[in-house]
Design an enzyme around this catalytic site. Structure first.
Site, PDB file in Angstrom:
ATOM      1  N   ASP A  25      -6.246  -4.742  -4.545  1.00 23.31           N
ATOM      2  CA  ASP A  25      -6.775  -4.792  -3.181  1.00 23.31           C
ATOM      3  C   ASP A  25      -5.723  -4.333  -2.186  1.00 23.31           C
ATOM      4  O   ASP A  25      -4.540  -4.627  -2.350  1.00 23.31           O
ATOM      5  CB  ASP A  25      -7.204  -6.235  -2.868  1.00 23.31           C
ATOM      6  CG  ASP A  25      -8.057  -6.329  -1.617  1.00 23.31           C
ATOM      7  OD1 ASP A  25      -8.591  -5.286  -1.171  1.00 23.31           O
ATOM      8  OD2 ASP A  25      -8.202  -7.436  -1.085  1.00 23.31           O
ATOM      9  N   ASN A  27      -5.756  -0.909  -0.598  1.00 28.41           N
ATOM     10  CA  ASN A  27      -5.567   0.530  -0.417  1.00 28.41           C
ATOM     11  C   ASN A  27      -5.892   0.975   1.009  1.00 28.41           C
ATOM     12  O   ASN A  27      -5.156   1.758   1.617  1.00 28.41           O
ATOM     13  CB  ASN A  27      -6.451   1.312  -1.391  1.00 28.41           C
ATOM     14  CG  ASN A  27      -6.004   1.189  -2.831  1.00 28.41           C
ATOM     15  OD1 ASN A  27      -4.884   0.780  -3.116  1.00 28.41           O
ATOM     16  ND2 ASN A  27      -6.888   1.528  -3.751  1.00 28.41           N
ATOM     17  N   GLY A  28      -7.022   0.478   1.533  1.00 25.98           N
ATOM     18  CA  GLY A  28      -7.440   0.881   2.865  1.00 25.98           C
ATOM     19  C   GLY A  28      -6.479   0.423   3.943  1.00 25.98           C
ATOM     20  O   GLY A  28      -6.134   1.187   4.864  1.00 25.98           O
ATOM     21  N   TRP A  30      -3.316  -0.295   3.532  1.00 25.63           N
ATOM     22  CA  TRP A  30      -2.069   0.455   3.354  1.00 25.63           C
ATOM     23  C   TRP A  30      -2.169   1.788   4.094  1.00 25.63           C
ATOM     24  O   TRP A  30      -1.229   2.187   4.803  1.00 25.63           O
ATOM     25  CB  TRP A  30      -1.821   0.681   1.871  1.00 25.63           C
ATOM     26  CG  TRP A  30      -0.539   1.376   1.533  1.00 25.63           C
ATOM     27  CD1 TRP A  30       0.666   0.808   1.238  1.00 25.63           C
ATOM     28  CD2 TRP A  30      -0.332   2.800   1.449  1.00 25.63           C
ATOM     29  NE1 TRP A  30       1.606   1.773   0.976  1.00 25.63           N
ATOM     30  CE2 TRP A  30       1.023   3.001   1.101  1.00 25.63           C
ATOM     31  CE3 TRP A  30      -1.155   3.906   1.638  1.00 25.63           C
ATOM     32  CZ2 TRP A  30       1.569   4.272   0.942  1.00 25.63           C
ATOM     33  CZ3 TRP A  30      -0.607   5.176   1.487  1.00 25.63           C
ATOM     34  CH2 TRP A  30       0.736   5.352   1.135  1.00 25.63           C
ATOM     35  N   SER A  70     -16.365  -2.086  -8.061  1.00 26.60           N
ATOM     36  CA  SER A  70     -17.347  -3.146  -8.241  1.00 26.60           C
ATOM     37  C   SER A  70     -18.762  -2.605  -8.052  1.00 26.60           C
ATOM     38  O   SER A  70     -18.972  -1.542  -7.447  1.00 26.60           O
ATOM     39  CB  SER A  70     -17.097  -4.289  -7.253  1.00 26.60           C
ATOM     40  OG  SER A  70     -17.622  -3.977  -5.980  1.00 26.60           O
ATOM     41  N   ASN A  73     -19.466  -1.857  -4.527  1.00 32.76           N
ATOM     42  CA  ASN A  73     -18.762  -0.779  -3.825  1.00 32.76           C
ATOM     43  C   ASN A  73     -19.637   0.439  -3.543  1.00 32.76           C
ATOM     44  O   ASN A  73     -19.251   1.300  -2.738  1.00 32.76           O
ATOM     45  CB  ASN A  73     -17.530  -0.340  -4.620  1.00 32.76           C
ATOM     46  CG  ASN A  73     -16.385  -1.327  -4.559  1.00 32.76           C
ATOM     47  OD1 ASN A  73     -15.516  -1.338  -5.429  1.00 32.76           O
ATOM     48  ND2 ASN A  73     -16.376  -2.190  -3.542  1.00 32.76           N
ATOM     49  N   ARG A 193      -4.245 -11.094  -7.629  1.00 29.08           N
ATOM     50  CA  ARG A 193      -4.888 -10.318  -6.573  1.00 29.08           C
ATOM     51  C   ARG A 193      -3.828  -9.942  -5.548  1.00 29.08           C
ATOM     52  O   ARG A 193      -3.052 -10.781  -5.090  1.00 29.08           O
ATOM     53  CB  ARG A 193      -6.009 -11.096  -5.893  1.00 29.08           C
ATOM     54  CG  ARG A 193      -6.680 -10.260  -4.783  1.00 29.08           C
ATOM     55  CD  ARG A 193      -7.926 -10.882  -4.233  1.00 29.08           C
ATOM     56  NE  ARG A 193      -8.563  -9.963  -3.293  1.00 29.08           N
ATOM     57  CZ  ARG A 193      -9.859  -9.893  -3.074  1.00 29.08           C
ATOM     58  NH1 ARG A 193     -10.677 -10.692  -3.706  1.00 29.08           N
ATOM     59  NH2 ARG A 193     -10.351  -9.029  -2.206  1.00 29.08           N
TER      60      ARG A 193
END
Length: 251
Positions: A25, A27-28, A30, A70, A73, A193
């Site tokens: 979890d 990526n966005g 970042w 998922s 997603n 996580r």
């Protein structure tokens, strides 16, 4: 995060879990922090995937399950979904030969229904090519949701009952285990996580019944072996009693 104990220390090395699940979890966030697109964050996340697989192998983890995409997603913007599908295809095409050379067995869990026509053959190729490998198992949770997995497992059992192959009284924990996507390997002792979020998000709900949960503040693209060692150090410090208690001897 505190300075880590040396992973070569006998007490830590001996407690390395056989199976680790990772919810990748951040990526966005970042990418947003750097003024980049979410797709750029996902691309950097693939580099972290490579580091994680390598680090797990070096530290003796037999099975690592990565929550890659998922079943929820699909509701993301179409452009982002297309980019994620492209990254999955690139990862398989670019990394499969190396994984096979290193003896990694690739398994994909999740529903195969509605998987894009150009993705399914790549999944099947990866599983077929690496089927007999034994050095390490890489499980990719793709188009996966734990609730969906449990529904599909109960549907299998219900069909067996309807066909007279199974009595309702024979439905047990073991029977459900055997009907799940993960029936061929043990449950994860540890689930990690990243990004600081503290929830399972529909990941391995049945299998996580006695997993230790470690939440790291690092965003996934920055995840490396040091962060994995931090999670393992936390795991090694846990007292895993599985619902039991330690009875102290009378003095």
């Amino acid at each position: 995060m505190n300075i880590l104990p040396d992973m070569k220390s006998p007490n830590i090395a001996a407690s390395v879990p056989r199976h680790i699940g990772i919810i990748m979890d951040g990526n966005g966030r970042w990418a947003q922090a750097r003024g980049l697109t979410r797709s750029a964050g996902h691309r950097k996340g693939v580099d972290a995937v490579r580091r994680a697989i390598r680090a797990c192998g070096e530290l003796g983890v037999e099975t690592v399950t990565l929550f890659s995409f998922s079943s929820e997603n699909w509701s993301r913007p179409a452009g982002e979904v297309n980019d994620l599908m492209g990254l999955l295809k690139m990862f398989i095409r670019r990394d499969l030969a190396d994984l096979h050379k290193e003896g990694v067995k690739v398994c994909v869990i999740g529903s195969r229904t509605n998987v894009p026509a150009d993705i399914l053959p790549l999944i099947e190729e990866a599983e077929k090519l690496t089927f007999h490998n034994t050095a390490q198992r890489l499980v990719i949770a793709f188009n996966y949701g734990a609730r969906d997995e449990i529904v599909r497992a109960t549907q299998k059992l219900a069909a067996q009952v309807a066909a007279g192959e199974l009595a309702p009284s024979d439905i047990s924990v073991e029977a459900i285990d055997a009907a799940l996507d993960t029936s061929d390997w043990s449950d994860p002792e540890l689930i990690i996580r990243t990004s600081g979020e503290q929830r399972l998000s529909n990941f391995l709900l049945w299998q996580a019944a006695y997993s230790e949960l470690v939440f790291l503040d690092v965003l996934w693209p920055d995840f490396d072996k040091t962060h994995l060692q931090a999670a393992l150090a936390e795991f090694s410090a846990r007292d895993r009693r599985f619902g039991g208690v330690v009875v102290q001897a009378a003095q």
